[in-house]
Design an enzyme around this catalytic site. Sequence first.
Site, short mmCIF file in Angstrom:
data_model
loop_
_atom_site.label_atom_id
_atom_site.label_comp_id
_atom_site.label_asym_id
_atom_site.label_seq_id
_atom_site.Cartn_x
_atom_site.Cartn_y
_atom_site.Cartn_z
N LYS A 226 8.88 -23.38 -6.70
CA LYS A 226 8.05 -24.15 -7.76
C LYS A 226 9.15 -24.98 -8.61
O LYS A 226 10.13 -24.42 -9.07
CB LYS A 226 7.18 -23.05 -8.48
CG LYS A 226 6.28 -22.38 -7.72
CD LYS A 226 4.88 -23.17 -7.54
CE LYS A 226 3.83 -22.43 -6.54
NZ LYS A 226 2.81 -23.19 -6.49
N LYS B 183 5.56 -26.98 -7.35
CA LYS B 183 5.11 -27.08 -5.83
C LYS B 183 5.59 -28.41 -5.09
O LYS B 183 5.82 -28.17 -4.01
CB LYS B 183 3.62 -27.14 -5.88
CG LYS B 183 2.67 -28.32 -6.72
CD LYS B 183 1.15 -27.70 -6.36
CE LYS B 183 0.73 -26.85 -6.82
NZ LYS B 183 -0.53 -26.29 -6.41
N LYS C 26 7.32 -20.09 1.48
CA LYS C 26 6.40 -21.15 1.76
C LYS C 26 6.44 -22.41 1.26
O LYS C 26 6.72 -22.40 0.04
CB LYS C 26 5.08 -20.16 1.30
CG LYS C 26 3.91 -21.10 1.66
CD LYS C 26 2.48 -20.25 1.10
CE LYS C 26 1.31 -21.02 1.10
NZ LYS C 26 1.46 -22.40 -0.06
N ASP D 80 4.48 -25.62 -0.35
CA ASP D 80 3.24 -25.52 -1.15
C ASP D 80 2.24 -26.39 -0.35
O ASP D 80 2.68 -27.25 0.52
CB ASP D 80 3.16 -26.12 -2.63
CG ASP D 80 2.73 -24.93 -3.50
OD1 ASP D 80 3.23 -24.87 -4.46
OD2 ASP D 80 1.70 -24.62 -3.08
N GLU D 81 0.91 -26.31 -0.69
CA GLU D 81 -0.12 -27.02 0.24
C GLU D 81 -0.10 -28.48 0.02
O GLU D 81 -0.51 -29.35 1.10
CB GLU D 81 -1.46 -26.79 -0.42
CG GLU D 81 -1.74 -27.09 -1.72
CD GLU D 81 -1.35 -26.19 -3.00
OE1 GLU D 81 -0.66 -25.15 -2.55
OE2 GLU D 81 -1.47 -26.48 -3.99
N HIS E 10 -3.60 -22.34 4.65
CA HIS E 10 -3.87 -22.69 3.28
C HIS E 10 -5.35 -22.92 3.37
O HIS E 10 -5.77 -23.92 4.21
CB HIS E 10 -2.97 -23.52 2.68
CG HIS E 10 -2.68 -23.39 1.30
ND1 HIS E 10 -3.95 -23.59 0.54
CD2 HIS E 10 -1.83 -22.93 0.62
CE1 HIS E 10 -3.28 -23.64 -0.78
NE2 HIS E 10 -2.18 -22.94 -0.80
N ARG E 11 -6.00 -22.68 2.16
CA ARG E 11 -7.38 -23.17 2.07
C ARG E 11 -7.65 -23.79 0.86
O ARG E 11 -8.65 -24.14 0.62
CB ARG E 11 -8.20 -21.74 1.86
CG ARG E 11 -7.96 -21.08 0.65
CD ARG E 11 -8.82 -19.89 0.26
NE ARG E 11 -8.51 -19.37 -0.93
CZ ARG E 11 -9.06 -18.27 -1.48
NH1 ARG E 11 -10.19 -17.91 -0.94
NH2 ARG E 11 -8.75 -17.69 -2.65
N HIS F 241 -5.40 -17.44 3.00
CA HIS F 241 -5.50 -17.11 1.52
C HIS F 241 -6.90 -16.51 1.46
O HIS F 241 -7.83 -17.19 1.83
CB HIS F 241 -5.18 -18.42 0.67
CG HIS F 241 -3.81 -18.77 0.85
ND1 HIS F 241 -3.14 -18.70 -0.38
CD2 HIS F 241 -2.86 -18.92 1.69
CE1 HIS F 241 -1.71 -19.16 -0.02
NE2 HIS F 241 -1.76 -19.34 1.27
N LYS G 181 -4.77 -16.64 -11.04
CA LYS G 181 -5.20 -17.70 -11.88
C LYS G 181 -6.36 -18.69 -11.40
O LYS G 181 -6.87 -19.40 -11.98
CB LYS G 181 -4.02 -18.87 -12.16
CG LYS G 181 -3.69 -19.59 -10.83
CD LYS G 181 -2.25 -20.41 -10.72
CE LYS G 181 -2.16 -21.12 -9.50
NZ LYS G 181 -0.90 -21.88 -9.38
N GLY H 67 -0.77 -17.20 -9.33
CA GLY H 67 -1.01 -16.75 -10.70
C GLY H 67 -0.05 -15.18 -10.69
O GLY H 67 -0.55 -14.57 -11.76
C1 CAP Z 1 0.43 -20.25 -5.78
C2 CAP Z 1 -0.11 -21.45 -5.04
C3 CAP Z 1 -1.08 -21.12 -4.09
C4 CAP Z 1 -2.32 -20.93 -4.59
C5 CAP Z 1 -3.63 -20.97 -3.71
C6 CAP Z 1 -0.45 -22.60 -6.05
O1 CAP Z 1 1.28 -20.50 -6.45
O2 CAP Z 1 1.22 -21.87 -4.36
O3 CAP Z 1 -1.35 -22.56 -3.24
O4 CAP Z 1 -2.06 -19.32 -4.47
O5 CAP Z 1 -4.85 -20.35 -4.16
O6 CAP Z 1 -0.02 -23.83 -5.43
O7 CAP Z 1 -1.06 -22.33 -6.97
P1 CAP Z 1 1.56 -19.51 -7.61
P2 CAP Z 1 -5.38 -19.39 -3.03
O8 CAP Z 1 1.88 -18.11 -7.23
O9 CAP Z 1 2.96 -19.93 -8.59
O10 CAP Z 1 0.28 -19.46 -8.72
O11 CAP Z 1 -4.36 -18.42 -2.50
O12 CAP Z 1 -6.39 -18.67 -4.00
O13 CAP Z 1 -5.92 -20.07 -2.08
MG MG Z 2 0.21 -23.64 -3.68
#
Ligand code: CAP
Ligand code: MG
Length: 430
Positions: free
Chosen positions: A152, A154, A178, A180-181, A270-271, A303, A310, A355
């Site tokens: 992070k 991301k 991982k 990020d998306e 990832h969703r 996920h 958060k 979060g």
């Molecule tokens: C979490 C995260 C994930 C979310 C996706 C983000 O980072 O990498 O993409 O968890 O949501 O980009 O926010 P943090 P979900 O741990 O720093 O928050 O898992 O609900 O699909």
């Molecule tokens: Mg993410």
Amino acid sequence: MSTDWYMDFVDLNHHPAENEIVCLYYFEPARGISREEAAGRIASESSTGTWTTLFTLPPRMKDLQAKAFEIGGKYVKIAYPLDLWEEGNAVQLMSGIAGNIFGMKAVKSLRLQDARLPAAYIRHFRGPHFGIDGIRRMMKVKDRPLTGAVPKPKIGFTAEEHAEIGYETWMGGFDLVKDDENLTSTSFNRFEDRVRLLAKMREKAEKETGEVKSALINITADTETMKRRAQILADYGWKYAMIDVVVAGTAGVMTMRDHCSDLGLAIHAHRAMHAAFNRNPRHGISMQFLAKLMRLIGVSQIHSGTAVGKLAGTKREVGMLAEVLREPHTKPVPGMLLEQEWNGLKNVFPVSSGGLHPGLVPDVLDIYGKDIVLLVSGGIHGHPRGTRAGAIAAMEAIEAWKAGETLEERATHSRELREALEKWGRHRPI
Ligand code: CAP
Ligand code: MG
């Protein structure tokens, strides 16, 4: 003379055959439309009906009509003859039960809550390649959650910086690094560079720890590019491919399921974008249906929320998703879930992320138990002494939960956990 025939698609005496697909919808009729007519219109538009009576209608087509057979409050159950559905084509299924009907003027709101898939339909799908047991064997992690983190912020790191952060994450005890998306292959962090440099760091971390380390590297793109990227991952000894399954689409995920399986890669789903259609409880498609669809197609991890982090998702929803993903047989939940027998189709690891930090780990594990992939990203990189200390703190929180200790007790002999608690306590970010 009536110009429509919607009520032909309502039969409250119909008992769904074992091999019929049954869908549960939440619906609100538009003004002036009765609930029965609205239910008939949904069944009609998603099967063999249309807005007007027709000059010719071969009698055998009656056997293909969907039937709204249970209308209770704001919910309707509709049974669909199996012959409506192409064997093994989940994309066509979506066009039918989650297609035009959302745009019908006859309904103010419509939400696909769940679908019961009969054995006769499921048998055309291979499902997950690994299952939870297979992933545990692959990662050599037996009796705790798998753990991972996203560098992070991301997106923005170079491939070199990304690999460095990955090494620190693994050295703090985490299993997975991982992407990020929204990180795929950018000018500052090309996919091939990240794959190669992370592989070097993985070898270093595995040698120094004696543990299996891997990464959820994002291949999301057009399908041909995803195929090429999956091959590159396999060439570098990676165990997973990550796909943003909603934006890649059901067709893309179906193609990649077999391609990744042939390469021995597990799909981490990832969703991202799911909240565009499943956050509104009155309109769209539920996360439990998306989870079911992805298990049917065959991802290995997806996920499913945290309930305390958060992003939106209640404790009840998270618990239901865990059941849909992990259990061999899902029990019905009125208005939310239909009974589902998976006929041996392997299960899927729920992924809890968003979060999270060490102070929230017990809450998440109290909801899910240990059979999850726990992603703590900002919650380790924001640790006062950095990534490796943050990962150590999160691992200590997991061990405390397993031992039935409070975090505070554990923190008396874990500096990293104590410092995490001093920064975040039990804060629930929104
Ligand atoms: C979490 C995260 C994930 C979310 C996706 C983000 O980072 O990498 O993409 O968890 O949501 O980009 O926010 P943090 P979900 O741990 O720093 O928050 O898992 O609900 O699909
Ligand atoms: Mg993410």
